[in-house]
Motif scaffolding. Structure first.
Motif, PDB file in Angstrom:
ATOM      1  N   GLY A 422       7.795   0.362 -11.612  1.00 15.43           N
ATOM      2  CA  GLY A 422       8.016  -0.090 -10.246  1.00 15.43           C
ATOM      3  C   GLY A 422       7.013   0.525  -9.276  1.00 15.43           C
ATOM      4  O   GLY A 422       6.510  -0.152  -8.366  1.00 15.43           O
ATOM      5  N   TYR A 423       6.688   1.785  -9.485  1.00 17.37           N
ATOM      6  CA  TYR A 423       5.725   2.476  -8.625  1.00 17.37           C
ATOM      7  C   TYR A 423       4.353   1.830  -8.728  1.00 17.37           C
ATOM      8  O   TYR A 423       3.691   1.579  -7.702  1.00 17.37           O
ATOM      9  N   TRP A 425       3.590  -1.202  -9.663  1.00 20.38           N
ATOM     10  CA  TRP A 425       3.610  -2.546  -9.083  1.00 20.38           C
ATOM     11  C   TRP A 425       3.574  -2.479  -7.552  1.00 20.38           C
ATOM     12  O   TRP A 425       2.779  -3.169  -6.914  1.00 20.38           O
ATOM     13  N   LEU A 426       4.428  -1.626  -6.979  1.00 16.39           N
ATOM     14  CA  LEU A 426       4.496  -1.545  -5.518  1.00 16.39           C
ATOM     15  C   LEU A 426       3.217  -0.970  -4.901  1.00 16.39           C
ATOM     16  O   LEU A 426       2.720  -1.478  -3.904  1.00 16.39           O
ATOM     17  N   ARG A 427       2.680   0.080  -5.535  1.00 17.40           N
ATOM     18  CA  ARG A 427       1.541   0.760  -4.924  1.00 17.40           C
ATOM     19  C   ARG A 427       0.252  -0.036  -5.044  1.00 17.40           C
ATOM     20  O   ARG A 427      -0.558  -0.051  -4.121  1.00 17.40           O
ATOM     21  N   GLY A 430       1.963  -4.632  -4.893  1.00 16.45           N
ATOM     22  CA  GLY A 430       3.057  -5.092  -4.055  1.00 16.45           C
ATOM     23  C   GLY A 430       2.594  -5.530  -2.681  1.00 16.45           C
ATOM     24  O   GLY A 430       1.424  -5.351  -2.292  1.00 16.45           O
ATOM     25  N   PRO A 431       3.511  -6.083  -1.896  1.00 21.17           N
ATOM     26  CA  PRO A 431       3.171  -6.616  -0.558  1.00 21.17           C
ATOM     27  C   PRO A 431       3.098  -5.521   0.498  1.00 21.17           C
ATOM     28  O   PRO A 431       3.750  -5.597   1.536  1.00 21.17           O
ATOM     29  N   VAL A 432       2.328  -4.457   0.222  1.00 18.13           N
ATOM     30  CA  VAL A 432       2.221  -3.353   1.185  1.00 18.13           C
ATOM     31  C   VAL A 432       0.884  -3.429   1.877  1.00 18.13           C
ATOM     32  O   VAL A 432      -0.136  -3.614   1.228  1.00 18.13           O
TER      33      VAL A 432
END
Length: 432
Positions: A422-423, A425-427, A430-432
């Protein structure tokens, strides 16, 4: 792969692994027997086994362990570990889970600065004394600490040997690891503590009488030889500084540990024979045999074939590649020691990065490092620190079986790898 020799090497390794799991034969005998069979079938030879940097015995690991075991053996004579045991229990008010939490956090932090094997060599004696004082089973504490060492080691370049290999291949710095992986390591340590609260809940019985007795103890009275303690701590500080300054000094950790051990024996009055008796020789022999067996898989092309197939599976999909590399590395590192695995997989990862035009923020390299470091927690022989702790427990007549470690290791690995997926993918995606 070399046809029959490749298959023979697989059979030898699988058979040895099965025997280690079954615990019908001592793991040292199995490792040395398996190493002998690898040499007998020609899967590897004496040149590769004893001199090859890629597929032979990692003498840096062997002599690092020996040097640190000698230093720890001298420090044990000073009463330092008794002092730390009493101090830590009093600070935690003798509450078992608080003690475990303190030791887990301490292990993780120290493992980020030193290698994880050195850390568990220093923490394990304290843990055994704490558990003895509180009449608690030592296995849950030792298992939690070795997992914390593998997790904490992911945070920095020097924390885990696979990270050094990754950094060398990818051109990454100490600060790169801290920025990219240290935040995740903090989250994973907190997750480990939550899991320990559940997995070991039956091991946290609070004994008021023993707690009261310990709270009345004066830790300073535990120090038996102040002069030797000062000498030992001074040498240990020099060794730790040498580890941290490795990129500047260019001395291998094994050389630093041996120099420290030699200096401590020379300046102190300890008996050399007694110091050498503290070395876990069976553990060193197990590592030697395991390195030769894995070397047979490398020399016959088995590990390389697995790595290349993983590369073919990844293809040009960066997100899928990162997640597959992380998960696949975790699985394989639970079976094969993560040092030779990363050494073999690093060139493949480098090719994938080039094929993808550089890949976002070195994400494939972070995936490889995370998978290898965290996957080491899956089984009792997945990482060097695991084997060392099992050897220490056995030497102190509190053995931890392969399955006792592995049943908890699989849970922790599954949880930490899932969080890491998850980390990543998000980092990086992901949509950040």
């Amino acid at each position: 792969m070399k046809d029959w020799q490749s298959w023979a090497a697989i059979i030898v390794f699988a058979g040895a692994y099965t025997l280690i799991i079954s615990e019908k034969i001592h793991r040292v005998a199995v490792a040395l027997g398996g190493a002998g069979l690898m040499l007998a079938i020609g899967a590897t030879d004496d040149i590769s086994a004893f001199y090859s940097e890629d597929s032979g015995i990692d003498w840096n690991v062997i002599f690092l362990l020996m040097g640190m075991m000698m230093i720890v053996g001298v420090l044990k004579k000073t009463g330092m570990f008794e002092y730390l045991a009493i101090w830590s229990v009093k600070r935690a008010h003798a509450k078992p889970f608080r003690v475990l939490s303190m030791l887990v956090v301490l292990t993780a932090v120290v493992s980020a600065l030193l290698d994880n094997v050195t850390t568990v060599l220093l923490i394990a004696p304290v843990t055994l004394l704490v558990c003895e004082r509180l009449a608690l089973p030592s296995a849950p504490f030792l298992i939690a600490e070795v997992m914390a060492s593998n997790i904490g080691g992911t945070a920095t370049l020097v924390g885990d040997p696979p990270n050094i290999i990754v950094a060398s291949r990818a051109g990454l710095t100490f600060n790169d690891f801290v920025v990219q992986l240290a935040p995740l390591a903090v989250v994973l340590v907190l997750a480990l503590l939550a899991l320990c609260r559940v997995m070991f809940r039956d091991s946290f019985a609070y004994d008021e009488e023993r707690a009261a007795e310990i709270m009345e103890l004066k830790e300073r009275e535990a120090i038996k030889d102040p002069r030797l303690l000062v000498q030992g701590l001074f040498v240990l500080a020099l060794v730790m500084a040498g580890f941290v300054l490795h990129p500047v000094l260019h001395y291998e950790p094994s050389i630093i540990a041996l120099l420290g051990a030699g200096l401590l024996v020379a300046v102190s009055t300890v008996d050399t024979q007694e110091v050498l008796s503290e070395v876990e020789w069976p553990t060193l022999a197990f590592f030697a045999g395991l390195f030769i067996m894995i070397g047979g898989l490398i020399d016959t092309g088995v590990v390389g074939e697995l790595s290349h197939r993983l590369g073919d599976l990844i293809g040009g999909n960066e997100l899928g590649g990162a997640l597959t590399l992380l998960g696949g590395s975790a699985v394989l590192s639970g079976v094969v020691d993560n040092i030779p695995y990363v050494a073999t997989m690093a060139p493949v990862t480098g090719d994938l990065v080039r094929d993808m035009g550089g890949a976002s923020g070195h994400v494939l390299w972070w995936a490889l490092a995370l998978g290898a470091d965290l996957g080491g927690n899956a089984t009792a022989i997945g990482a060097s620190a695991n084997v060392v702790v099992l050897g220490i427990a056995e030497r102190n007549h509190q053995p931890i079986s392969f399955w006792q470690f592995t049943k908890y290791g699989l849970i922790v690995t599954a949880a930490t790898v899932a969080i890491s997926l998850g980390y990543v993918w998000l980092r990086y995606f992901g949509p950040v």
